[in-house]
Design a protein around this motif. Sequence first.
Motif, PDB file in Angstrom:
ATOM      1  N   LEU A  57       9.684  -2.629  -1.721  1.00 36.16           N
ATOM      2  CA  LEU A  57       8.517  -1.860  -2.145  1.00 36.16           C
ATOM      3  C   LEU A  57       7.791  -2.648  -3.224  1.00 36.16           C
ATOM      4  O   LEU A  57       8.369  -2.987  -4.266  1.00 36.16           O
ATOM      5  CB  LEU A  57       8.937  -0.491  -2.688  1.00 36.16           C
ATOM      6  N   VAL A  58       6.529  -2.953  -2.979  1.00 36.95           N
ATOM      7  CA  VAL A  58       5.672  -3.639  -3.945  1.00 36.95           C
ATOM      8  C   VAL A  58       4.510  -2.700  -4.249  1.00 36.95           C
ATOM      9  O   VAL A  58       3.748  -2.337  -3.353  1.00 36.95           O
ATOM     10  CB  VAL A  58       5.145  -4.980  -3.393  1.00 36.95           C
ATOM     11  N   ALA A  59       4.390  -2.295  -5.512  1.00 34.07           N
ATOM     12  CA  ALA A  59       3.397  -1.290  -5.890  1.00 34.07           C
ATOM     13  C   ALA A  59       2.420  -1.859  -6.911  1.00 34.07           C
ATOM     14  O   ALA A  59       2.802  -2.630  -7.800  1.00 34.07           O
ATOM     15  CB  ALA A  59       4.079  -0.051  -6.461  1.00 34.07           C
ATOM     16  N   PHE A  60       1.167  -1.442  -6.772  1.00 35.26           N
ATOM     17  CA  PHE A  60       0.118  -1.793  -7.719  1.00 35.26           C
ATOM     18  C   PHE A  60      -0.426  -0.482  -8.289  1.00 35.26           C
ATOM     19  O   PHE A  60      -1.155   0.251  -7.616  1.00 35.26           O
ATOM     20  CB  PHE A  60      -0.987  -2.599  -7.036  1.00 35.26           C
TER      21      PHE A  60
ATOM     22  N   VAL B  31       3.673  -1.993   0.825  1.00 32.38           N
ATOM     23  CA  VAL B  31       2.777  -2.330  -0.278  1.00 32.38           C
ATOM     24  C   VAL B  31       2.012  -1.060  -0.633  1.00 32.38           C
ATOM     25  O   VAL B  31       1.249  -0.539   0.184  1.00 32.38           O
ATOM     26  CB  VAL B  31       1.811  -3.464   0.101  1.00 32.38           C
ATOM     27  N   LEU B  32       2.254  -0.559  -1.824  1.00 31.56           N
ATOM     28  CA  LEU B  32       1.645   0.688  -2.288  1.00 31.56           C
ATOM     29  C   LEU B  32       0.476   0.369  -3.215  1.00 31.56           C
ATOM     30  O   LEU B  32       0.635  -0.354  -4.205  1.00 31.56           O
ATOM     31  CB  LEU B  32       2.680   1.541  -3.022  1.00 31.56           C
TER      32      LEU B  32
ATOM     33  N   VAL C 222      -6.670  -4.237  -5.713  1.00 31.83           N
ATOM     34  CA  VAL C 222      -6.940  -4.382  -4.280  1.00 31.83           C
ATOM     35  C   VAL C 222      -6.661  -5.810  -3.830  1.00 31.83           C
ATOM     36  O   VAL C 222      -6.036  -6.043  -2.787  1.00 31.83           O
ATOM     37  CB  VAL C 222      -8.391  -3.978  -3.965  1.00 31.83           C
ATOM     38  N   SER C 223      -7.113  -6.778  -4.605  1.00 33.65           N
ATOM     39  CA  SER C 223      -6.865  -8.177  -4.265  1.00 33.65           C
ATOM     40  C   SER C 223      -5.375  -8.496  -4.299  1.00 33.65           C
ATOM     41  O   SER C 223      -4.865  -9.248  -3.455  1.00 33.65           O
ATOM     42  CB  SER C 223      -7.628  -9.084  -5.238  1.00 33.65           C
ATOM     43  N   GLY C 224      -4.661  -7.925  -5.277  1.00 34.38           N
ATOM     44  CA  GLY C 224      -3.224  -8.148  -5.348  1.00 34.38           C
ATOM     45  C   GLY C 224      -2.497  -7.576  -4.154  1.00 34.38           C
ATOM     46  O   GLY C 224      -1.587  -8.205  -3.592  1.00 34.38           O
ATOM     47  N   ALA C 225      -2.889  -6.370  -3.732  1.00 33.34           N
ATOM     48  CA  ALA C 225      -2.271  -5.765  -2.550  1.00 33.34           C
ATOM     49  C   ALA C 225      -2.535  -6.611  -1.310  1.00 33.34           C
ATOM     50  O   ALA C 225      -1.648  -6.807  -0.468  1.00 33.34           O
ATOM     51  CB  ALA C 225      -2.794  -4.344  -2.361  1.00 33.34           C
ATOM     52  N   ALA C 226      -3.752  -7.136  -1.184  1.00 30.60           N
ATOM     53  CA  ALA C 226      -4.081  -7.989  -0.039  1.00 30.60           C
ATOM     54  C   ALA C 226      -3.235  -9.261  -0.044  1.00 30.60           C
ATOM     55  O   ALA C 226      -2.735  -9.691   1.009  1.00 30.60           O
ATOM     56  CB  ALA C 226      -5.568  -8.336  -0.066  1.00 30.60           C
ATOM     57  N   SER C 227      -3.061  -9.864  -1.203  1.00 33.60           N
ATOM     58  CA  SER C 227      -2.262 -11.085  -1.296  1.00 33.60           C
ATOM     59  C   SER C 227      -0.813 -10.817  -0.917  1.00 33.60           C
ATOM     60  O   SER C 227      -0.181 -11.617  -0.212  1.00 33.60           O
ATOM     61  CB  SER C 227      -2.348 -11.661  -2.710  1.00 33.60           C
TER      62      SER C 227
END
Length: 452
Positions: free
Chosen positions: A356-359, A255-256, A277-282
Amino acid sequence: MASGGPAAGDGEEKGGVRAALSGLTTRGRSFLAAGIAAAVCAYVLGQSDLLRVGLLLAVLPLICVAVLYRTRYRVAGSRRLAPSRVPAGAEARVHLRMDNVTRLPTGLLMLQDHVPYVLGPRPRFVLDRVEPGGRREVSYRVRSDLRGRYPLGPLQLRLSDPFGMCELTRSFSAFDILTVIPRTEPLPPVRLAGEAAGHGDGRQRSLALAGDDDVIPRGYRHGDDLRRVHWRSTARYGELMVRREEQPQRARCTVLLDTRRIAYQGSGPDSAFEWAVSGAASALVHMLERGFAVRLLTDTGGSVPGEGADGFAGATQDSADSAGLMMDTLAVVDHSDGAGLSRSYDVLRGSTEGLLVAFFGDLDEEQTAVAARMRQRSGAAVAFVLDSSGWTQGPRDDAEVEKRLRQLRETGWTALAVPSGAALPDLWRLAGRQHSESAVAGGTTGFSGGWS
């Protein structure tokens, strides 16, 4: 739960005798002044009875000061948080406990705890007389819409004598930390094809052939099956050696999180950066719950928690522990001063394939090219791109945003724009659908797993 034990020294009075004398109340000062005045008049007028009255008035507040001063280590206080880690916007309860460890009853106690202003007003309590060996328990609630780590304490206790002549303030050294983590949302199960280094439905699978063992032996442990003894290694090392059992490998997910200051505009709990930040945490919690080995990577190249191979966690740690470590990091993550994504690209370039999941925040042409190259070694990649100008009521350039998304999609990314107030579960479901459609259109086949 986190608990704060009794304060060191069970309460420490500020200063010495001088501080104790400074704790005289208006009543105590009045008695002392009246006693001194009466004693002076008695001396001048030669009235012994008046002198006795004056001495009584002057000595009474001094006795009260001495009694309070000598109880400096006789009161114990403790604090307990329930829980010590809460999502932003949720409440935590703080339990305070006072113990009278002397054989004498206390007078009126006024209790006050130091709390950061973002958690609410400073709590104050008035406790009645506490019997010898007795205790009193009170509690209050704290809440914050802003993530972070907030100290609670020190606890202050104001003691008063039964006559109201003197008040002393004591501070306990113990304090606790309340961690406010980002909000997380439950994400729907979707399937993603093309994850070569993974496993279906987030369950463990072995890369070895069925029945094969790791050729590297290990020392014999009590309870090992003797049929697994590796005799050649036993003869070589002079001690019993056994063949290792199959070592399952978990699917990996990175998670990037883009934290560049120049990539976001605005601030506050509803800003684009807080959404990222909330999306990365989820995403972290979701993938850990599905059995993935997960790592959190930022644009600075730092990975969290960094205890597994290549910084991945979950394979050697409990998912709850791994999530806790990364959530604690996200609770205090802030903007970086970097201008590019090259450091995170270097980390991804040297790692094995995986999801890979990036925000991302705002991407210019150069950073879009760097992000596109990240896809080369990833089995599957999904990017959530936030146009922060749309979050601050500023001028929007939808054509430019769409151009960046198209560049990412051409290199294999599943890229989505994130408008202001978007719901991550809906975007998560849309990303899975778009990836499936692009995989069918491109005629690709692969291992079905990834998100589930």
